[in-house]
Write an enzyme that holds these catalytic residues in place. Sequence first.
Site, mmCIF file in Angstrom:
data_model
loop_
_atom_site.group_PDB
_atom_site.id
_atom_site.type_symbol
_atom_site.label_atom_id
_atom_site.label_comp_id
_atom_site.label_asym_id
_atom_site.label_seq_id
_atom_site.Cartn_x
_atom_site.Cartn_y
_atom_site.Cartn_z
ATOM 1 C CE1 TYR A 1 -2.991 -3.063 0.438
ATOM 2 C CE2 TYR A 1 -3.561 -2.292 2.632
ATOM 3 C CZ TYR A 1 -3.718 -3.196 1.607
ATOM 4 O OH TYR A 1 -4.613 -4.234 1.747
ATOM 5 C CG HIS B 1 -0.641 -8.690 0.665
ATOM 6 N ND1 HIS B 1 -0.370 -7.354 0.523
ATOM 7 C CD2 HIS B 1 -1.978 -8.806 0.463
ATOM 8 C CE1 HIS B 1 -1.490 -6.695 0.244
ATOM 9 N NE2 HIS B 1 -2.479 -7.552 0.202
ATOM 10 C CG LEU C 1 -19.001 -2.402 3.175
ATOM 11 C CD1 LEU C 1 -18.937 -0.925 3.511
ATOM 12 C CD2 LEU C 1 -20.211 -3.059 3.819
ATOM 13 C CB ILE D 1 -10.695 -4.667 7.345
ATOM 14 C CG1 ILE D 1 -10.443 -5.783 6.326
ATOM 15 C CG2 ILE D 1 -10.169 -5.078 8.701
ATOM 16 C CD1 ILE D 1 -8.967 -6.039 6.084
ATOM 17 C CB SER E 1 -14.864 4.727 5.080
ATOM 18 O OG SER E 1 -15.513 5.977 4.892
ATOM 19 C CG ASN F 1 -18.083 1.631 8.122
ATOM 20 O OD1 ASN F 1 -19.166 1.524 7.556
ATOM 21 N ND2 ASN F 1 -16.974 1.947 7.483
#
Length: 278
Positions: free
Chosen positions: A54, A112, A193, A232, A235, A244
Amino acid sequence: MTENHTTKTATLGSGLEIPLIGLGTWPLQGEEAADMVECALRNGYRHLDTAKNYLNHDGVGEGIRRSGVDRSEIWVTSKFNKESHSYDGAIAAYDSTLREMGLEYLDLFLIHWPNPSVGGFVEASRGLQSLVDAGRLRAWGVSNFKQNHLEQVVAAGLTPAVNQIQVDPLVQQRELIAFTDSHGIPTVAYSPLGRAGDFFADPAIAGPAEKYGKSAAQVVLRWHLEAGRVAIPRSANEEHQRQNLEIFDFSLTPEETAAIGALDTGKGARHDSDEFGH
């Protein structure tokens, strides 16, 4: 699962308590990542999820420091890449992550992607276990592992604390979760989501949302929790961050849970972890 407004945790096999709702931090970096993490921690989050890939370890670490929340109250997860898939490589990746984040330890460190063509994830698992045995790391686990990958790890006498995988109402990965459940390996759901609210308008979700005065996202997160999963969502929006966490004051009925379960398409994750990985 312990569920109340104070703890909101699930118990891992090692006895550690992991917060049920975490903050996914991809793709924000630098100051944006720091601001998001600081805001989330002040809004009540106590679980952060990041990764080497990331490129935001520095920002996440800075957000933790800015928040003023004691490090001991925060669950921090990160992940490492295929170039570190060896015993020594996993240990070096851990040390590098701590330096980048400015932290003394992580709560959870994950492989990962299995990258089976590299052929080192079992040895990397051994390296991670050595860190736990030495008291330097609280728990280790895997991400995006299929059953055959997990079988190799388990056959080596190693048990990951979690398997973090893509799960949402359309992609439920039931057979994989049944396997990990049978081995006492909890599931952490990333992208819980889905993408762009592609199922939020379905009556199975919109109905309970109207009934309970909740958003579609809150209903879906509640569905994950009632299935025993940690979720997880990502947002950077402060209102959404608060929402959340506001999912502990209602429950879905068995019929409502089953209706969301019936949305499963039977499809696997977006990326095939036998072929994709970094």
